[in-house]
Design a protein around this motif. Structure first.
Motif, short mmCIF file in Angstrom:
data_model
loop_
_atom_site.label_atom_id
_atom_site.label_comp_id
_atom_site.label_asym_id
_atom_site.label_seq_id
_atom_site.Cartn_x
_atom_site.Cartn_y
_atom_site.Cartn_z
N ALA A 1 40.44 28.82 47.61
CA ALA A 1 40.87 29.78 48.63
C ALA A 1 42.36 30.08 48.50
CB ALA A 1 40.56 29.23 50.03
N PHE A 2 43.15 29.05 48.27
CA PHE A 2 44.59 29.24 48.19
C PHE A 2 45.01 29.97 46.91
CE2 PHE A 2 47.06 26.76 51.46
CZ PHE A 2 46.00 26.68 52.36
N THR A 3 44.20 29.88 45.84
CA THR A 3 44.56 30.62 44.64
C THR A 3 44.50 32.13 44.88
OG1 THR A 3 42.29 30.50 43.78
CG2 THR A 3 43.83 28.83 43.03
N LEU B 1 40.10 49.01 30.28
CA LEU B 1 38.76 48.64 29.82
C LEU B 1 37.72 48.95 30.89
CD1 LEU B 1 39.57 45.15 28.24
CD2 LEU B 1 39.25 47.32 27.04
N PRO B 2 36.48 49.26 30.47
CA PRO B 2 35.40 49.52 31.43
C PRO B 2 34.85 48.21 31.98
CG PRO B 2 34.57 49.74 29.20
CD PRO B 2 36.04 49.49 29.07
N MET B 3 35.60 47.60 32.88
CA MET B 3 35.20 46.32 33.45
C MET B 3 35.42 46.34 34.95
SD MET B 3 38.41 44.00 32.08
CE MET B 3 37.76 42.49 32.76
N ALA B 4 34.80 45.39 35.63
CA ALA B 4 34.94 45.30 37.08
C ALA B 4 36.40 45.06 37.45
CB ALA B 4 34.07 44.17 37.63
N ARG B 5 36.90 45.82 38.40
CA ARG B 5 38.31 45.70 38.78
C ARG B 5 38.65 44.30 39.29
NH1 ARG B 5 40.92 50.68 39.68
NH2 ARG B 5 40.44 51.94 37.85
N GLY B 6 37.76 43.71 40.08
CA GLY B 6 38.04 42.40 40.63
C GLY B 6 37.89 41.27 39.63
N ALA B 7 37.33 41.56 38.43
CA ALA B 7 37.06 40.51 37.45
C ALA B 7 38.33 39.86 36.93
CB ALA B 7 36.25 41.07 36.29
N ASP C 1 32.17 39.76 33.29
CA ASP C 1 33.58 40.12 33.06
C ASP C 1 34.52 39.03 33.59
OD1 ASP C 1 32.66 42.46 31.98
OD2 ASP C 1 33.09 43.69 33.75
N SER C 2 34.18 38.49 34.76
CA SER C 2 35.02 37.44 35.36
C SER C 2 35.05 36.20 34.47
CB SER C 2 34.49 37.08 36.74
OG SER C 2 34.54 38.18 37.61
N LEU C 3 33.88 35.82 33.93
CA LEU C 3 33.82 34.64 33.07
C LEU C 3 34.56 34.86 31.76
CD1 LEU C 3 30.11 33.51 33.68
CD2 LEU C 3 32.21 32.53 34.63
N VAL C 4 34.52 36.09 31.25
CA VAL C 4 35.28 36.39 30.03
C VAL C 4 36.77 36.22 30.27
CG1 VAL C 4 35.95 38.25 28.44
CG2 VAL C 4 33.54 37.90 29.01
N VAL C 5 37.24 36.74 31.40
CA VAL C 5 38.66 36.61 31.74
C VAL C 5 39.01 35.15 31.98
CG1 VAL C 5 40.45 37.25 33.41
CG2 VAL C 5 38.77 38.94 32.69
N ALA C 6 38.12 34.41 32.64
CA ALA C 6 38.36 32.99 32.88
C ALA C 6 38.49 32.24 31.56
CB ALA C 6 37.23 32.39 33.72
N ARG C 7 37.62 32.55 30.61
CA ARG C 7 37.69 31.90 29.29
C ARG C 7 39.00 32.22 28.61
NH1 ARG C 7 36.38 33.28 23.99
NH2 ARG C 7 35.68 31.51 22.70
N ARG C 8 39.44 33.45 28.70
CA ARG C 8 40.71 33.83 28.10
C ARG C 8 41.86 33.01 28.67
NH1 ARG C 8 45.43 36.29 30.78
NH2 ARG C 8 46.76 37.00 29.06
N ASN C 9 41.87 32.84 30.00
CA ASN C 9 42.94 32.07 30.64
C ASN C 9 42.86 30.59 30.32
OD1 ASN C 9 44.67 33.86 32.49
ND2 ASN C 9 42.61 34.54 33.01
N LEU D 1 41.12 39.24 38.51
CA LEU D 1 41.61 38.27 39.48
C LEU D 1 40.63 37.12 39.66
CD1 LEU D 1 42.99 40.73 42.20
CD2 LEU D 1 44.17 39.75 40.23
N THR D 2 39.33 37.43 39.70
CA THR D 2 38.33 36.38 39.85
C THR D 2 38.36 35.44 38.66
OG1 THR D 2 36.90 37.85 41.15
CG2 THR D 2 35.87 35.89 40.19
N GLY D 3 38.48 36.00 37.46
CA GLY D 3 38.55 35.17 36.26
C GLY D 3 39.76 34.25 36.29
N ARG D 4 40.89 34.78 36.74
CA ARG D 4 42.09 33.96 36.82
C ARG D 4 41.91 32.81 37.81
NH1 ARG D 4 47.09 32.62 34.41
NH2 ARG D 4 47.51 30.82 35.71
N THR D 5 41.33 33.09 38.96
CA THR D 5 41.15 32.05 39.97
C THR D 5 40.13 30.99 39.50
OG1 THR D 5 39.50 33.39 41.16
CG2 THR D 5 41.80 33.54 41.90
#
Length: 277
Positions: free
Chosen positions: A165-167, A108-114, A16-24, A116-120
């Motif tokens: 870390a700062f992100t 969506l049924p996805m990890a809540r932290g994903a 989920d995190s990588l999907v969000v990262a790709r979107r960003n 933010l993790t994807g964005r960082t």
């Protein structure tokens, strides 16, 4: 696909995190101004500091040598660049909140932290590209690596770890304000004293006595000094201050970064979950 309310495991959370990262990242590529303006500021700092202040700032072990100052300077510019990505993280998350993108992710049924993790992760990728370009500019103004490629890669690794870390601080700010404009201001206002009350641009020895411990225990300073050592950019006669972070800068840099991630990631995810509730 996990259902809403179902416990999500690590592999699914990573996906989920990588999907969000790709979107960003795709969004950043579609708006090249984001990348271009992100490059302009650090390049201006390199040129201005190298040629305006070079030869006017005393470096322990090198005196007023302009060439020595340029090499002394670059680790500070690199560190400033990775930490200023915080403002982008703040503004990006605040904009997603304002436009309702975060609300759609919550449904969506996805990890809540994903989210933010994807964005960082996306911000970290953009920062890596910026560092590569900035290193090329630094070579053009006379900066060199003297202690080998592996040590240089380790230095860049410490810089990116600090930037990541700062992100997370930026993510928390973005979740805490009501507009991207406020997030941008909130993401920068505390960074200026953090970066300038450090050894990034001048040695701590040049500061008033009461300010020197503040600069030396600054997490920013530990990463800058560690990078200088790994790049081989310290003058032959340079002696680090006696404080523990300055005597063990690489270890201090890693510890500071891990502590910042643990504190601000947990707070940001908690803030996100609270808003979702």
């Amino acid at each position: 696909m996990p259902q809403a309310g179902e416990r999500i495991g690590f592999r699914q959370a990573l996906h989920d995190s990588l999907v969000v990262a790709r979107r960003n990242l795709l969004r950043m590529m579609r708006i090249p101004e984001i990348v271009v303006f992100g490059l302009v500021q650090p390049i201006m700092f390199v040129v201005l500091f190298a040629y305006v202040f070079g030869g006017s700032i005393n470096i322990p072990g090198a005196g007023l040598d302009a060439d020595a100052y340029r090499e002394f300077l670059m680790a500070g510019i690199f560190a400033q660049t990775v930490t200023f990505a915080t403002a982008g993280a703040s503004a990006g998350i605040a904009e997603d909140m304002q436009k309702g993108v975060i609300d759609r992710f919550r449904s969506l049924p996805m990890a809540r932290g994903a989210v933010l993790t994807g964005r960082t992760i996306a911000d970290l990728t953009q920062t890596l590209v910026t560092l590569i370009v900035l290193a090329l500019v630094a070579f053009a103004v006379g900066w060199r690596i003297h202690d080998g490629v592996l040590n240089a890669l380790a230095a860049f690794g410490l810089l990116l770890l600090l930037g990541y870390a700062f992100t997370w601080i930026g993510a928390l700010i973005g979740l805490s304000v009501r507009s991207p404009e406020a997030a941008t201001s909130g993401g920068l206002v505390w960074l200026f004293p953090l970066t300038f009350i450090s050894i990034a641009f001048v040695p701590s020895e040049n500061m008033p006595g009461w300010l020197q411990p503040v600069a030396e225990w600054n997490p920013f300073s530990a990463t800058v000094l560690a990078a200088r050592e790994l790049f081989g950019n310290l003058p032959a006669g340079y002696e680090a201050p006696d404080s523990w972070p300055m005597q063990h800068p690489a270890l201090a840099s890693v510890l500071w970064s891990i502590v910042i991630i643990l504190i601000f990631r947990s707070r940001a995810v908690r803030k996100y979950r609270g808003a979702a509730g």
